[in-house]
Enzyme design. Structure first.
Site, mmCIF file in Angstrom:
data_model
loop_
_atom_site.group_PDB
_atom_site.id
_atom_site.type_symbol
_atom_site.label_atom_id
_atom_site.label_comp_id
_atom_site.label_asym_id
_atom_site.label_seq_id
_atom_site.Cartn_x
_atom_site.Cartn_y
_atom_site.Cartn_z
ATOM 1 N N SER A 1 25.531 -48.606 40.633
ATOM 2 C CA SER A 1 24.734 -47.696 39.629
ATOM 3 C C SER A 1 25.947 -46.696 39.028
ATOM 4 O O SER A 1 26.920 -46.383 39.272
ATOM 5 C CB SER A 1 23.778 -46.535 40.287
ATOM 6 N N TYR B 1 22.111 -41.230 47.004
ATOM 7 C CA TYR B 1 21.850 -42.343 46.230
ATOM 8 C C TYR B 1 23.413 -42.814 45.764
ATOM 9 O O TYR B 1 23.717 -44.366 45.800
ATOM 10 C CB TYR B 1 20.500 -42.020 44.892
HETATM 11 P P1 NDP Z 1 12.239 -50.279 39.115
HETATM 12 O O1 NDP Z 1 11.478 -48.815 39.764
HETATM 13 O O2 NDP Z 1 11.736 -50.672 37.699
HETATM 14 O O3 NDP Z 1 12.141 -52.057 39.828
HETATM 15 C C1 NDP Z 1 11.928 -51.649 41.554
HETATM 16 C C2 NDP Z 1 11.987 -53.178 41.517
HETATM 17 O O4 NDP Z 1 12.789 -53.179 43.043
HETATM 18 C C3 NDP Z 1 10.823 -53.436 41.583
HETATM 19 O O5 NDP Z 1 10.754 -55.119 41.753
HETATM 20 C C4 NDP Z 1 9.759 -53.152 42.599
HETATM 21 O O6 NDP Z 1 9.206 -53.784 43.600
HETATM 22 C C5 NDP Z 1 11.798 -53.578 43.804
HETATM 23 N N1 NDP Z 1 12.072 -52.949 45.649
HETATM 24 C C6 NDP Z 1 10.906 -51.602 45.535
HETATM 25 N N2 NDP Z 1 12.364 -51.393 46.727
HETATM 26 C C7 NDP Z 1 12.186 -52.280 46.496
HETATM 27 C C8 NDP Z 1 11.887 -52.830 48.882
HETATM 28 N N3 NDP Z 1 12.325 -52.547 49.559
HETATM 29 N N4 NDP Z 1 12.192 -54.135 48.718
HETATM 30 C C9 NDP Z 1 12.377 -54.761 48.052
HETATM 31 N N5 NDP Z 1 12.130 -54.597 46.744
HETATM 32 C C10 NDP Z 1 11.927 -53.346 46.291
HETATM 33 O O7 NDP Z 1 13.843 -50.142 38.744
HETATM 34 P P2 NDP Z 1 14.344 -50.306 38.323
HETATM 35 O O8 NDP Z 1 14.540 -52.054 37.870
HETATM 36 O O9 NDP Z 1 15.442 -49.436 37.212
HETATM 37 O O10 NDP Z 1 15.958 -50.407 38.872
HETATM 38 C C11 NDP Z 1 17.136 -52.068 39.255
HETATM 39 C C12 NDP Z 1 18.280 -51.641 40.196
HETATM 40 O O11 NDP Z 1 18.555 -50.596 39.426
HETATM 41 C C13 NDP Z 1 18.200 -50.711 41.216
HETATM 42 O O12 NDP Z 1 19.280 -51.569 42.366
HETATM 43 C C14 NDP Z 1 18.522 -49.303 40.815
HETATM 44 O O13 NDP Z 1 19.057 -48.497 41.945
HETATM 45 C C15 NDP Z 1 19.362 -49.988 40.100
HETATM 46 N N6 NDP Z 1 19.520 -48.902 38.429
HETATM 47 C C16 NDP Z 1 18.040 -47.808 38.066
HETATM 48 C C17 NDP Z 1 18.469 -47.829 36.754
HETATM 49 C C18 NDP Z 1 17.983 -46.867 35.757
HETATM 50 O O14 NDP Z 1 17.981 -46.036 35.426
HETATM 51 N N7 NDP Z 1 16.568 -47.590 35.922
HETATM 52 C C19 NDP Z 1 20.399 -47.178 36.683
HETATM 53 C C20 NDP Z 1 20.710 -47.272 37.248
HETATM 54 C C21 NDP Z 1 21.051 -48.621 38.317
HETATM 55 P P3 NDP Z 1 7.099 -53.194 43.399
HETATM 56 O O15 NDP Z 1 7.398 -53.816 41.826
HETATM 57 O O16 NDP Z 1 6.299 -54.397 44.076
HETATM 58 O O17 NDP Z 1 7.422 -51.975 43.449
#
Ligand code: NDP
Length: 273
Positions: A165, A178
């Site tokens: 991030s 985080y």
């Molecule tokens: P979303 O909340 O849109 O999607 C999260 C995804 O991760 C979903 O597919 C969810 O599954 C899955 N997930 C969540 N927790 C778990 C877990 N414990 N085990 C397995 N799968 C899990 O998140 P983003 O796409 O925005 O984020 C993706 C990555 O990018 C993350 O690592 C986040 O920290 C990082 N990020 C995001 C930013 C943002 O602003 N969005 C900025 C910087 C980094 P399900 O659909 O079943 O819940």
């Protein structure tokens, strides 16, 4: 195929004679592919003909939707449930991955994308031991142990991308757990690259800026004030979208980027520079 020869090597060796149609399609494993950045990554890979095994934690409907969109985009994608915060399930998960690979006639995959993540708004003042453990389990321990568990299933010459991030670089109120957890996965990326070089596996880390997804209650996408604030801190003048990040991850996994290793690439439109 000689022992220790990856599909990639075999493909290269065969390239001089075999028509392109005979080259085995590449296979990726993307965690958290049911929504957001992970979904867009699966779709970008599908457009490039890369098949995916992707995981979801609980949202089966969203996972089914990703799979359908990937098929439309050009390559099949198969969803498996996984809680990346529960390392006790990783051996069983690897068995499921083996079974899916066997269905496609493969015994290994090529690319691992450690993307799954969860938000935290804890501060130094109110962050609890439980929240530290929860964030550590998903953002560091899970990435470390899942990668370790899956390593025997990754082809030599394969590739790993971890997702960090922008908040590993800049500090923001309410991200005191985080941000540092993501900084840890950036350091881990360099150690992975160091150890896996012997297997010609390149490892890089992508650090998205604020992206309009469901993450953190969808705040970047759905709260106009937050969205505007992000835009005002971004040189390119808007908040990010999943479509800004997925192509970068897919690109890093392409042959063209094979010599990029142990690098942090911020995908943030120039956020807080
Ligand atoms: P979303 O909340 O849109 O999607 C999260 C995804 O991760 C979903 O597919 C969810 O599954 C899955 N997930 C969540 N927790 C778990 C877990 N414990 N085990 C397995 N799968 C899990 O998140 P983003 O796409 O925005 O984020 C993706 C990555 O990018 C993350 O690592 C986040 O920290 C990082 N990020 C995001 C930013 C943002 O602003 N969005 C900025 C910087 C980094 P399900 O659909 O079943 O819940």
């Amino acid at each position: 195929m000689p022992p220790h020869t990856s599909h990639r090597e075999a493909n290269t060796m065969e390239n001089t004679q075999a028509p392109v149609s005979q080259i085995a399609p590449r296979i990726a494993l993307v965690t958290g592919g049911s929504r957001g950045i992970g979904r867009n990554t699966v779709l970008c890979l599908a457009k490039r003909g890369v098949r995916s095994i992707f995981t979801y934690r609980a949202n089966r409907a969203a996972a089914d939707n990703t799979a359908a969109l990937a098929a439309q985009a050009g390559a099949p994608a198969i969803a498996l449930p996984l809680d990346t915060g529960d390392a006790s399930t990783f051996d069983r998960f690897a068995d499921s991955v083996r079974a899916v690979l066997a269905q496609t006639g493969a015994d290994r995959f090529d690319y691992l994308v450690n993307n799954a993540g969860i938000a935290s708004t804890a501060t130094l003042e109110n962050g609890t031991a439980a929240e530290l453990d929860r964030q550590f389990a998903v953002h560091f321990k899970g990435v470390f142990l899942l990668t370790q568990t899956l390593l025997p299933l990754i082809n030599d010459g394969g590739r790993i991308v971890n997702v960090s991030s922008g908040l590993a670089r800049v500090a923001m109120n309410g991200r005191a757990i985080y941000g540092p957890m993501k900084a840890a996965v950036e350091a881990l990326t360099r150690y992975m690259a160091l150890e896996l070089g012997a297997r010609r596996i390149a490892v890089n880390v992508v650090a998205p800026g604020a992206i309009a997804t469901d993450f953190s209650g969808g705040v970047v996408r759905d709260n106009p004030e937050v969205n505007k604030l992000v835009a005002s801190h971004t040189a390119l003048g808007r908040a990010g979208l999943p479509e800004d990040v997925g192509p970068v991850i897919a690109g890093l996994l392409s042959d063209e980027f094979g010599w990029v290793n142990a690098q942090r690439i911020e995908v943030a439109g120039g956020m807080q520079i």
